[in-house]
Design a protein around this motif. Structure first.
Motif: not given
Ligand code: ADP
Ligand code: MG
Length: 259
Positions: A231-239, A214-220
């Motif tokens: 980004d609490p609703s991103s798939p990586a946050a959920i995972a 997930s790009v969001r996980a790499a950006e955080a």
């Protein structure tokens, strides 16, 4: 009771630091007190939470006995989540401790007394099996091994589980392999699926939760935030939330390290 967990794999870039931060944040969000120990001289966990230690107040100073536990713990900016930050000085500990008495037990001893304050201690390990990782494995009750869903994912894993077994026999009888965690899973590729199948075949105690690429996980980390805050609703946050819940469900069910 505190459960200390080393997040370890001798390979770099497999998601150890990302898992330490985001699993820690997920457990904290579920109401558990979490302490992250940045035990990698690269200090990526500290940078990911935008934490810099005061001079003389890092994990290096803790294991060398220059500072006490209370002096090195700092808030992470996230509720219920604290961190002992690292600096590049920690690379020197590998050499400075080499001749020291009880060199494998430095972190374990330093963390004694933490039990009252935290439910979980997560130790982010460097990508090697040197004295720092051995200290982390000696201080831990459990190990999580992140495995990147890429070509050659299993390479070196046998060697690493042998190291775990050596530590268990010689230094830390109670050490348990909590689970392998599939990271950077890309559901569009058959390679990811093949790697996941193969890892599960070799290691039945692989977590059901799978962390997607997930790009969001790499950006955080560049915002100094865990994915749950970024980004609490991103798939990586959920995972990572699913991983935390799976761990809490199975608390106490961790398997012995296979011989
Ligand atoms: P390690 O600590 O094992 O060296 P990192 O957690 O630092 O690994 O991850 C290596 C790189 O991959 C970092 O740039 C990180 O941002 C990125 N990364 C980790 N997990 C993911 C993910 N689920 N999706 C996308 N990028 C990731
Ligand atoms: Mg790392």
């Amino acid at each position: 009771m505190t459960t200390a967990i080393a997040v370890a794999n001798q390979k770099g870039g497999v998601g150890k630091t990302t898992t330490t931060i985001n699993l820690g944040a997920a457990l904290a969000r579920l109401g558990h007190g979490v302490l992250i120990v940045d035990f990698d001289p690269q200090a990526n966990a500290s940078a990911s939470l935008n934490v810099r230690p005061e001079p003389g107040r890092s994990s290096y100073d803790l294991v060398l006995g220059h500072a006490t536990l209370l002096e090195v713990v700092v808030p992470s900016g996230q509720e219920m989540l604290s961190i002992i930050p690292a600096t590049s000085d920690l690379a020197g500990a590998e050499i400075e401790l080499a001749a020291a008495l009880g060199r494998e037990f430095r972190l374990k001893t330093a963390l004694e007394g933490v039990a009252m304050s935290y439910n979980f201690v997560l130790i982010d390990c460097p990508p090697s099996v040197g004295l720092l990782t051995v200290n982390a494995l000696t201080a831990a009750h459990e190990v999580i091994i992140p495995v990147q869903c890429e070509y050659l994912a299993l390479e070196g894993l046998g060697q690493f589980t042998n190291t775990l077994e050596l530590v268990r026999r010689n230094l830390n009888r109670g050490l348990r392999l909590r689970g392998l965690l599939l990271t950077m899973y890309d559901r569009r590729t058959t390679l990811s699926q093949q790697v996941a199948d193969e890892v599960r075949r070799h290691f039945p105690n692989t977590f059901r939760a799978v962390i997607p690429r997930s790009v969001r996980a790499a950006e955080a980390p560049s915002h100094g935030l865990p994915i749950q805050a970024y980004d609490p609703s991103s798939p990586a946050a959920i995972a990572y939330g699913e991983l935390a819940e799976e761990m809490l469900r199975k608390e106490g069910e961790a398997m012995e390290v296979a011989p």
